[in-house]
Design an enzyme around this catalytic site. Sequence first.
Site, PDB file in Angstrom:
ATOM      1  N   GLY A  99      44.924  38.441  34.134  1.00  0.00           N
ATOM      2  CA  GLY A  99      44.333  37.113  34.137  1.00  0.00           C
ATOM      3  C   GLY A  99      44.360  36.458  32.778  1.00  0.00           C
ATOM      4  O   GLY A  99      45.369  36.467  32.068  1.00  0.00           O
ATOM      5  N   CYS A 100      43.230  35.869  32.388  1.00  0.00           N
ATOM      6  CA  CYS A 100      43.145  35.152  31.119  1.00  0.00           C
ATOM      7  C   CYS A 100      43.305  36.072  29.914  1.00  0.00           C
ATOM      8  O   CYS A 100      43.707  35.629  28.836  1.00  0.00           O
ATOM      9  CB  CYS A 100      41.816  34.418  31.031  1.00  0.00           C
ATOM     10  SG  CYS A 100      41.604  33.145  32.298  1.00  0.00           S
TER      11      CYS A 100
END
Length: 353
Positions: A137-138
């Site tokens: 993800g981030c």
Amino acid sequence: MATLCRPTVSVPEHVITMEQTLDLARYVHPDHPQLELALRLIENTGVAKRHLVRPIEETLAHPGFEQRNAVYEAEAKARVPAVVRQALADAEMRPVDIDLIVYVSCTGFMMPSLTAWMINTLGFRTDTRQLPIAQLGCAAGGAAVNRAHDFCTAYPEANALIVACEFCSLCYQPSDLEVGNLLSNGLFGDGVAAAVVRGRGGTGMELRRNGSYIIPRTEDWIAYEVKATGFHFRLDRRVPGTMEPLAPVLKELAKAHGWDAAALDFYIIHAGGPRILDDLSKYLGVASNAFRFSRATLTEYGNIASAVVLDALRRLFDEDGTPDTARGLLAGFGPGITAEVSLGNWTTGRETT
């Protein structure tokens, strides 16, 4: 020493403002029992506008996961090449000079990865290593920097290319009524970024040390539910409080390198939301202005997932005037809850100590 050079960042041409986002939420979910809460949360993100790969009318109409993933692939192939070419030019590199491509994305799926297409299409050597990362993800922006650093440490004459391609709008789920999902509809934006990590030479952040950390038993706090309609974002209400346990991790990494995390010259931080930046400022003991690059990314582009740290770094380059040997920290946060952290000196190509 490996140097993270100037990133290139591109955002799509379709724009949605905060006001439009709030109006759409009222229009699409007029009877939602927690609509007012969702609207307040969206307003508190501080996101003024975001960029989308498709016009808002197409974004709102869910055509099914298969068609959305086809859009992801087509848009990636259309938008990544120009960003890659500019990043290479800024680092004074050619495709044949690259030994590793790290490709990070959590908003679409391809197998083989886009790295294979890039090698066949953009002039990279056929023995270029590939490292696609899809499930961080981030945090993947920080992980990409760290894995490129590791590779260039193992092979000091080698160079790596990082590419982050995030089309978060393709994960919009109109029938998902969870508050966390409604918040994500007003927080995340689309963007593509690329940067070269040179094994020798180059101007930018000379990478010195990196580390990873996962907060125990938080793996379900940021997650995807994978359904027939695609990726459904899940966000636990405890996520904004994660900087309290993560700030000591950043401090310890800096201390192990003989640095004080509260007394560095620049900070490149993943802007998951304003609370993340406010809390990290508090628990690290640094001024709020230290995170101005991350705040600018959040305001102008929203949370563009793994591309945030590269855009924040680009803004440091644009500010100009960073002194040689200035000390800094780069950190990405994401599912796990995972932190990927780098320490480095600013360099214009000469050896630092």
